[in-house]
Design an enzyme around this catalytic site. Structure first.
Site, PDB file in Angstrom:
ATOM      1  N   GLU A 231       5.545   5.469  12.185  1.00 39.32           N
ATOM      2  CA  GLU A 231       6.665   4.798  11.513  1.00 39.32           C
ATOM      3  C   GLU A 231       7.858   5.722  11.600  1.00 39.32           C
ATOM      4  OE1 GLU A 231       5.631   4.002   7.501  1.00 39.32           O
ATOM      5  OE2 GLU A 231       4.065   2.587   8.024  1.00 39.32           O
TER       6      GLU A 231
ATOM      7  N   GLU B 160       6.255  -6.428  11.925  1.00 38.44           N
ATOM      8  CA  GLU B 160       5.437  -6.231  10.721  1.00 38.44           C
ATOM      9  C   GLU B 160       6.210  -6.812   9.546  1.00 38.44           C
ATOM     10  OE1 GLU B 160       3.823  -2.288  10.054  1.00 38.44           O
ATOM     11  OE2 GLU B 160       3.678  -2.634   7.891  1.00 38.44           O
TER      12      GLU B 160
ATOM     13  N   GLY C 169      -1.837   1.840   3.019  1.00 39.02           N
ATOM     14  CA  GLY C 169      -1.910   3.261   2.706  1.00 39.02           C
ATOM     15  C   GLY C 169      -2.307   3.547   1.281  1.00 39.02           C
ATOM     16  N   HIS C 170      -1.388   3.297   0.354  1.00 43.11           N
ATOM     17  CA  HIS C 170      -1.549   3.741  -1.029  1.00 43.11           C
ATOM     18  C   HIS C 170      -2.893   3.331  -1.646  1.00 43.11           C
ATOM     19  CE1 HIS C 170      -0.053   5.194  -4.885  1.00 43.11           C
ATOM     20  NE2 HIS C 170      -0.713   4.190  -5.393  1.00 43.11           N
TER      21      HIS C 170
ATOM     22  N   HIS D 240       2.558  -3.146   3.300  1.00 42.79           N
ATOM     23  CA  HIS D 240       3.250  -2.602   2.132  1.00 42.79           C
ATOM     24  C   HIS D 240       2.767  -3.243   0.841  1.00 42.79           C
ATOM     25  CE1 HIS D 240       6.099  -0.359  -0.199  1.00 42.79           C
ATOM     26  NE2 HIS D 240       6.357   0.334   0.889  1.00 42.79           N
TER      27      HIS D 240
ATOM     28  N   HIS E 139       4.305   8.174   8.724  1.00 42.18           N
ATOM     29  CA  HIS E 139       5.761   8.067   8.723  1.00 42.18           C
ATOM     30  C   HIS E 139       6.335   9.482   8.762  1.00 42.18           C
ATOM     31  CE1 HIS E 139       9.522   6.171   6.563  1.00 42.18           C
ATOM     32  NE2 HIS E 139       9.850   6.853   7.651  1.00 42.18           N
TER      33      HIS E 139
ATOM     34  N   ASP F  35      -0.096   8.949   4.917  1.00 42.84           N
ATOM     35  CA  ASP F  35       1.008   9.753   4.373  1.00 42.84           C
ATOM     36  C   ASP F  35       0.658  10.416   3.041  1.00 42.84           C
ATOM     37  OD1 ASP F  35       2.501   8.868   6.485  1.00 42.84           O
ATOM     38  OD2 ASP F  35       3.758   7.507   5.320  1.00 42.84           O
ATOM     39  N   HIS F  36      -0.081   9.673   2.191  1.00 42.12           N
ATOM     40  CA  HIS F  36      -0.347  10.190   0.847  1.00 42.12           C
ATOM     41  C   HIS F  36      -1.265  11.399   0.833  1.00 42.12           C
ATOM     42  CE1 HIS F  36       2.137   7.485  -1.199  1.00 42.12           C
ATOM     43  NE2 HIS F  36       1.404   6.410  -1.035  1.00 42.12           N
TER      44      HIS F  36
ATOM     45  N   ARG G 180       1.544  21.130  -3.429  1.00 40.48           N
ATOM     46  CA  ARG G 180       1.221  22.544  -3.612  1.00 40.48           C
ATOM     47  C   ARG G 180       1.730  23.416  -2.464  1.00 40.48           C
ATOM     48  NH1 ARG G 180      -2.982  24.351  -7.124  1.00 40.48           N
ATOM     49  NH2 ARG G 180      -2.640  23.238  -9.048  1.00 40.48           N
TER      50      ARG G 180
ATOM     51  N   ARG H  77       9.044  14.950   3.853  1.00 38.54           N
ATOM     52  CA  ARG H  77       8.485  15.115   2.503  1.00 38.54           C
ATOM     53  C   ARG H  77       6.958  15.077   2.486  1.00 38.54           C
ATOM     54  NH1 ARG H  77      10.195   9.502  -0.408  1.00 38.54           N
ATOM     55  NH2 ARG H  77      12.250  10.175   0.245  1.00 38.54           N
ATOM     56  N   HIS H  78       6.347  14.456   3.485  1.00 42.66           N
ATOM     57  CA  HIS H  78       4.873  14.490   3.545  1.00 42.66           C
ATOM     58  C   HIS H  78       4.399  14.860   4.949  1.00 42.66           C
ATOM     59  CE1 HIS H  78       5.785  10.368   4.602  1.00 42.66           C
ATOM     60  NE2 HIS H  78       5.886   9.946   3.349  1.00 42.66           N
TER      61      HIS H  78
HETATM   62  N1  PXP Z   1       3.867  -0.492   6.550  1.00 39.59           N
HETATM   63  C1  PXP Z   1       5.036   0.195   6.522  1.00 39.59           C
HETATM   64  C2  PXP Z   1       6.051  -0.114   7.568  1.00 39.59           C
HETATM   65  C3  PXP Z   1       5.289   1.178   5.549  1.00 39.59           C
HETATM   66  O1  PXP Z   1       6.463   1.833   5.538  1.00 39.59           O
HETATM   67  C4  PXP Z   1       4.275   1.467   4.614  1.00 39.59           C
HETATM   68  C5  PXP Z   1       4.496   2.551   3.596  1.00 39.59           C
HETATM   69  O2  PXP Z   1       4.674   3.761   4.209  1.00 39.59           O
HETATM   70  C6  PXP Z   1       3.076   0.753   4.680  1.00 39.59           C
HETATM   71  C7  PXP Z   1       2.904  -0.239   5.641  1.00 39.59           C
HETATM   72  C8  PXP Z   1       1.948   1.017   3.729  1.00 39.59           C
HETATM   73  O3  PXP Z   1       2.326   0.680   2.436  1.00 39.59           O
HETATM   74  P1  PXP Z   1       1.344   1.032   1.210  1.00 39.59           P
HETATM   75  O4  PXP Z   1       1.254   2.519   1.129  1.00 39.59           O
HETATM   76  O5  PXP Z   1       2.011   0.405   0.046  1.00 39.59           O
HETATM   77  O6  PXP Z   1       0.010   0.421   1.548  1.00 39.59           O
END
Ligand code: PXP
Length: 248
Positions: free
Chosen positions: A70, A151, A213-214, A191, A43, A9-10, A18, A49-50
């Protein structure tokens, strides 16, 4: 083996900053797969938004490992999921004002609605995972929906600031994990996981999938910035390359 689902997503968040075409999350997905990702997680938020509809469509055509979508349990997104047919759908809560998904899905107050969406997705060959807090009441209710996986939301664990709180969160997560695996469901978690805190979660018995993700996208900037700058320098000073070549 624990499967790694890489949430991209990021990459799209940066593109949207941009409103341009780069970086392309589809390209990012290919690279993540080359790096060994077992799944690509995105997601598709209601506010787009992304990740957007184009991304999801192209990802379905390009991703060779598991595509995990997601999604909020709402008709508009469910319709898209039924059309795109990701390998897995993870039902998550969604609030427009949140920065990222905050807390797990509350299913005790919408069991029939969730059960209905779970069945619709499954009838179309999509495996379903529910994103839930390590709360035994929520997990019990989740198991009753007939989903294939749960999850566990590890956000509270990731936010702990001392050993006592961390240990308490791990205990909660382990209890929730047992309930999930004893019911014969696949155990997933995600998460807030990063290169440090992931170890205790990966060590939980019968863990099958982690969605991260992040921290991975943040690290990819750091490990890639040197090469990216170097490439730009070569483009703006091509004479330097030639001069160097002349010397040798
Ligand atoms: N799992 C779910 C269900 C999420 O909603 C997210 C964030 O979009 C993640 C995992 C990943 O989280 P993070 O970006 O903090 O690693």
């Amino acid at each position: 083996m624990i499967e790694l689902g890489v949430n991209i997503d990021h990459i799209a968040t940066l593109r949207q900053a941009r409103r341009t075409v780069e970086p392309d999350p589809v390209w990012g997905a290919v690279l993540a797969e080359l790096g060994g990702a077992d799944g690509i997680t995105v997601h598709l938020r209601e506010d787009r938004r992304h990740i957007n509809d184009r991304d999801v469509k192209l990802l379905r055509e390009t991703v060779r490992c598991k595509l995990n979508l997601e999604m909020a349990a709402v008709d508009e997104i469910a319709k898209i999921a039924l059309n795109i047919k990701p390998d897995q759908a993870t039902l998550v809560p969604e609030r427009r004002e949140e920065i990222t998904t905050e807390g797990g899905l509350n299913i005790t107050n919408q069991k029939d609605k969730i059960k209905n969406i779970v069945q619709q997705l499954q009838n179309n060959g999509i495996s379903v995972s529910l994103f839930l807090d390590p709360d035994l009441t929520q997990i019990e209710a989740g198991i009753q929906t007939g989903c294939e996986a749960i999850e566990i939301h590890t956000g509270s664990y990731a936010l702990t600031k001392n050993k006592i709180d961390e240990d308490n969160e791990i205990k909660r997560i382990i209890k929730a994990s047992r309930l999930i695996t004893n019911a014969g469901l696949r155990l997933h978690a995600g998460h807030g996981l990063n290169y440090h805190n992931v170890v205790r979660i990966a060590n939980i018995p019968k863990m099958k999938e982690l969605n991260i993700g992040h921290s991975i996208i943040a690290r990819s900037i750091m490990v890639g910035i040197k090469e990216a700058v170097n490439e730009m320098k070569k483009i703006i000073n091509p004479q330097n390359i030639h001069q160097t070549e002349d010397v040798f």
